[in-house]
Design a protein around this motif. Structure first.
Motif, short mmCIF file in Angstrom:
data_model
loop_
_atom_site.label_atom_id
_atom_site.label_comp_id
_atom_site.label_asym_id
_atom_site.label_seq_id
_atom_site.Cartn_x
_atom_site.Cartn_y
_atom_site.Cartn_z
N ARG A 104 0.00 -61.55 -12.88
CA ARG A 104 -0.33 -60.32 -13.62
C ARG A 104 0.92 -59.75 -14.28
O ARG A 104 0.90 -59.40 -15.46
CB ARG A 104 -0.95 -59.27 -12.70
N HIS A 105 1.99 -59.69 -13.51
CA HIS A 105 3.23 -59.16 -14.09
C HIS A 105 3.70 -59.99 -15.27
O HIS A 105 4.14 -59.46 -16.30
CB HIS A 105 4.32 -59.08 -13.02
N ALA A 106 3.60 -61.30 -15.11
CA ALA A 106 4.04 -62.18 -16.21
C ALA A 106 3.16 -61.97 -17.43
O ALA A 106 3.64 -62.00 -18.57
CB ALA A 106 3.98 -63.64 -15.76
N TYR A 107 1.88 -61.74 -17.21
CA TYR A 107 0.98 -61.47 -18.33
C TYR A 107 1.41 -60.18 -19.05
O TYR A 107 1.54 -60.16 -20.28
CB TYR A 107 -0.46 -61.34 -17.83
N VAL A 137 -16.52 -66.29 -26.83
CA VAL A 137 -15.27 -65.98 -26.12
C VAL A 137 -14.49 -67.26 -25.82
O VAL A 137 -15.06 -68.35 -25.76
CB VAL A 137 -15.52 -65.23 -24.79
N ARG A 138 -13.20 -67.06 -25.66
CA ARG A 138 -12.34 -68.12 -25.15
C ARG A 138 -11.98 -67.78 -23.71
O ARG A 138 -11.66 -66.63 -23.40
CB ARG A 138 -11.06 -68.23 -25.98
N ILE A 139 -12.02 -68.76 -22.85
CA ILE A 139 -11.66 -68.54 -21.44
C ILE A 139 -10.63 -69.60 -21.03
O ILE A 139 -10.83 -70.79 -21.29
CB ILE A 139 -12.90 -68.63 -20.52
N ALA A 140 -9.57 -69.14 -20.41
CA ALA A 140 -8.55 -70.08 -19.92
C ALA A 140 -8.28 -69.79 -18.44
O ALA A 140 -8.45 -68.65 -17.98
CB ALA A 140 -7.27 -69.95 -20.73
N GLY A 141 -7.86 -70.81 -17.74
CA GLY A 141 -7.54 -70.65 -16.33
C GLY A 141 -6.07 -70.94 -16.07
O GLY A 141 -5.28 -71.09 -17.00
N GLN A 142 -5.73 -71.01 -14.80
CA GLN A 142 -4.38 -71.38 -14.42
C GLN A 142 -4.46 -72.13 -13.09
O GLN A 142 -5.06 -71.61 -12.14
CB GLN A 142 -3.50 -70.14 -14.23
N THR A 189 -10.80 -63.16 -25.90
CA THR A 189 -10.03 -64.18 -25.17
C THR A 189 -9.71 -63.67 -23.77
O THR A 189 -9.16 -62.58 -23.61
CB THR A 189 -8.71 -64.49 -25.91
N ILE A 190 -10.08 -64.48 -22.77
CA ILE A 190 -9.89 -64.07 -21.38
C ILE A 190 -9.03 -65.09 -20.65
O ILE A 190 -9.41 -66.27 -20.54
CB ILE A 190 -11.25 -63.93 -20.66
N LEU A 191 -7.90 -64.63 -20.17
CA LEU A 191 -7.06 -65.48 -19.33
C LEU A 191 -7.33 -65.13 -17.87
O LEU A 191 -7.16 -63.98 -17.46
CB LEU A 191 -5.58 -65.23 -19.66
N CYS A 192 -7.76 -66.11 -17.11
CA CYS A 192 -8.07 -65.86 -15.71
C CYS A 192 -6.85 -66.13 -14.84
O CYS A 192 -6.03 -67.00 -15.14
CB CYS A 192 -9.23 -66.74 -15.26
N SER A 193 -6.79 -65.39 -13.76
CA SER A 193 -5.67 -65.50 -12.85
C SER A 193 -5.59 -66.89 -12.23
O SER A 193 -4.50 -67.36 -11.90
CB SER A 193 -5.78 -64.44 -11.77
N ASN A 194 -6.73 -67.54 -12.05
CA ASN A 194 -6.72 -68.92 -11.56
C ASN A 194 -7.98 -69.65 -12.00
O ASN A 194 -8.94 -69.03 -12.47
CB ASN A 194 -6.56 -68.96 -10.04
N GLN A 214 6.38 -68.61 -15.55
CA GLN A 214 6.34 -69.55 -16.67
C GLN A 214 4.90 -69.93 -16.98
O GLN A 214 4.51 -70.01 -18.15
CB GLN A 214 7.18 -70.78 -16.32
N PHE A 215 4.12 -70.18 -15.94
CA PHE A 215 2.71 -70.50 -16.14
C PHE A 215 2.07 -69.51 -17.11
O PHE A 215 1.54 -69.86 -18.17
CB PHE A 215 1.95 -70.40 -14.80
N THR A 216 2.12 -68.26 -16.69
CA THR A 216 1.38 -67.23 -17.40
C THR A 216 2.00 -66.94 -18.77
O THR A 216 1.28 -66.77 -19.76
CB THR A 216 1.32 -65.95 -16.55
N ALA A 217 3.33 -66.92 -18.80
CA ALA A 217 3.98 -66.68 -20.09
C ALA A 217 3.59 -67.78 -21.09
O ALA A 217 3.27 -67.50 -22.24
CB ALA A 217 5.49 -66.64 -19.90
N HIS A 218 3.60 -68.98 -20.62
CA HIS A 218 3.35 -70.12 -21.49
C HIS A 218 1.93 -70.10 -22.04
O HIS A 218 1.69 -70.25 -23.25
CB HIS A 218 3.61 -71.41 -20.70
N ILE A 219 0.96 -69.90 -21.17
CA ILE A 219 -0.43 -69.96 -21.61
C ILE A 219 -0.80 -68.69 -22.41
O ILE A 219 -1.60 -68.75 -23.35
CB ILE A 219 -1.40 -70.22 -20.43
N THR A 220 -0.18 -67.59 -22.06
CA THR A 220 -0.39 -66.37 -22.85
C THR A 220 0.13 -66.58 -24.26
O THR A 220 -0.52 -66.23 -25.26
CB THR A 220 0.34 -65.17 -22.19
N ASP A 221 1.29 -67.18 -24.34
CA ASP A 221 1.88 -67.50 -25.64
C ASP A 221 0.93 -68.38 -26.45
O ASP A 221 0.64 -68.10 -27.62
CB ASP A 221 3.22 -68.23 -25.41
#
Lengths: 341, 341
Positions: free
Chosen positions: A201-204, A279-284, A248-253, A168-175
DNA sequence: ATAAAAAATTTACGCGCGTAAATTAGCGGT
DNA sequence: ACCGCTAATTTACGCGCGTAAATTTTTTAT
């Protein structure tokens, strides 16, 4: 001004006018004696400031009131915060928590578990190192001691698992990232210490597929728990080799993201969701520090309270005999929008 | 495959062919028995995996091998790191460390000290909350338990104090800042939790005077241990009210500096020592996170190793009877030049 | 008021080890 | 081979409390 020094439970029983076995029963469980008796004992405790010898108490008791809290790395404020939360819940529930850290080292994790055995704990709240953990040792420990696994799951060990819903974390922020700009690529460690990284990674990949975008994963080298440095060095390398296909870069953590932010800064790359940024950078994780990065980090946060409450409650229930079948509970995170993405 | 389960020291003594008192002596101090005896015992330990019951051991021993490590806030990586360091030294020296945090709360500090008493520790390594500590409780505790105070000094309590040389810290970094640009103003909390903050302010004033510059102190409001937020909010306020008379800001500590960096970012103020920057910001502590701020933070770092080594060695010496007069040791810091100043 | 149930008391033993005193065995030096 | 010293053994007791069984007291229900 205690009228006189109370040396042991015998003397305390004498001055409180209650027999020693009853006093002993009281200290084991204050509710197990009559209300009037409890009041008298507590008045005497107040007056004489007596506390039973914990070593003598625990020597013969089959079940102590000790609870071990084990985290993989206490120097990580995320674990420090959740450990603090768990500690408070133990105290409130009448247990004596003791805090341990593996300091990122599998051998120390084994050593901690061995030391913990000697404390004859009623239960243990354990966040394992993950991939690096000695699974056999963990399994054997879980057989001997009621252990609740949290944060990172290892097989179906212990009485239950409680953690966050990484899917859910990754799906949500990816969305979120897809809806507000270019679809993200995914920045991660090649050999992550923690199994949650694989779920993310899989959720991404799944989320990108679902939204009809082609995913892109950048896996950087690096071992151990120095995530910021791994993110920084890996980020420099990835920027230099032009490995990021989108802005846009989504980081694993979050800790990886913090390192990537540093690399970006060091290369003069502006980060943010504004027009002037590259760039946009997001974490988790909702790391305690994420509020203070420059720019402040957009992330998806663990529900610290809910995770620790569920973990503690489940352990206490198991200790008190209300055992259920092994179960995995994963709690949703909350998106925190800040300036980095 | 242990040939059979060893239940207690009697049985262990039997199978190892040594008398129980001698075995007991060995566990108290392996060097106190003959070399050949020690070898036989250790062979038996290897074979039968016996470990004495720690509760029974500690019950009668006048002096246990327990050492308490108490820090004011474990969620601060600075304390987490120094606690880890101390923990390792205790283990190496043959002691059993237990970690405690006051979580920034004076009442919890008192509670921790009370719980610690019950462990009958051979000694305690205590970093007090500082200003908020209950001095009477601390003093009484130090009378009863050999306590080494570190990080932040409170009166002349305990067996000794070991910390960093805050005078030198501030004098050194002030000197650096003066030599490389405009003389710094000083950014601090109005009511700092920690007495070191006062030393640093005084050292700043003295250093500026010595160099012939007029000092300027900006004290921001805020209570508690959320230094980053205090620095951020206070920074915004100070920027808005134009309270910084120079382009160089020396912060009382790194966490405050991290908050000030965030405030600067949020106001679009560029930080750094380069030509394109508006202000220089420096911290003090060598906080584990300071490498990863944007820009990376120029700071003066504690000598973590030296402080913890001296603290641990002094405590162990006192425990083992080599007590000296109360003494305060302050260890110099090392300037870490990065991009922020 | 009386019986039944619950709680407290008395008595007694054990846990696993620390530790002290008196004795015996092992060691090196001459 | 002897002496003197150190180390190990034997014996015995105590620590502070858990806990079990049998008994007495108190409370609750009828």
């Amino acid at each position: 001004m205690p009228p006189r020094e109370i040396r042991n439970m015998d003397e305390f029983a004498a001055v409180s006018g209650i027999s020693r076995p009853t006093v002993s029963k009281y200290f084991h469980n204050p509710d197990s004696v009559r209300q009037s008796t409890r009041a008298r004992i507590e008045a005497a405790i107040e007056q004489y400031d007596y506390r039973p010898n914990i070593f003598a108490m625990n020597q013969n008791r089959k079940l102590t009131k000790n609870v071990g809290i084990v985290v993989p790395l206490l120097a990580d404020p995320y674990f420090a915060e959740i450990a603090r939360n768990l500690e408070q819940r133990c105290i409130v529930a009448g247990y004596s928590p003791t805090l341990f850290s593996a300091h990122g080292d599998p051998e120390q994790e084994v050593a901690v578990l061995n030391n913990l055995r000697a404390l004859k704990p009623a239960g243990v709240l354990l966040a394992p190192l993950g991939r690096a953990s000695d699974t056999d040792v963990l399994a054997k420990f879980c057989e001997d001691v009621p252990t609740l696994i949290f944060d990172s799951s290892v097989a179906e060990l212990g009485i239950a698992f409680v953690g966050s819903d990484n899917q859910q974390f990754t799906a949500h922020i990816t969305d979120y990232l897809c809806r507000t700009g270019e679809p993200p690529c995914f920045f991660e460690m090649k050999n992550p210490a923690n199994p949650n990284a694989h779920r993310r990674r899989h959720a991404y990949l799944a989320a990108m597929e679902k939204f009809g975008h082609s995913p892109h994963v950048i896996s950087v080298a690096g071992e151990g728990w120095g995530f910021e440095e791994i993110g920084r060095v890996g980020g420099h390398d990835a920027f230099a080799r032009n490995l990021f296909p989108t802005n846009t870069i989504l980081c694993s953590n979050d800790r990886l993201a913090i390192g990537l932010l540093t690399a970006s800064y060091e290369r003069g790359i502006t980060v943010g969701r504004g027009d002037g940024s590259t760039v946009r950078i997001a974490g988790q994780d909702g790391h305690p520090h994420s509020r203070y990065t420059c720019p402040p980090l957009t992330t998806i946060s663990h529900d610290y309270d809910a995770v620790s409450k569920h973990a503690a409650d489940t352990l206490f229930a198991a200790i008190e005999g209300n055992a259920e079948r092994w179960q995995s509970t994963r709690i949703e995170g909350r998106l925190i929008l800040r300036d980095s993405a």
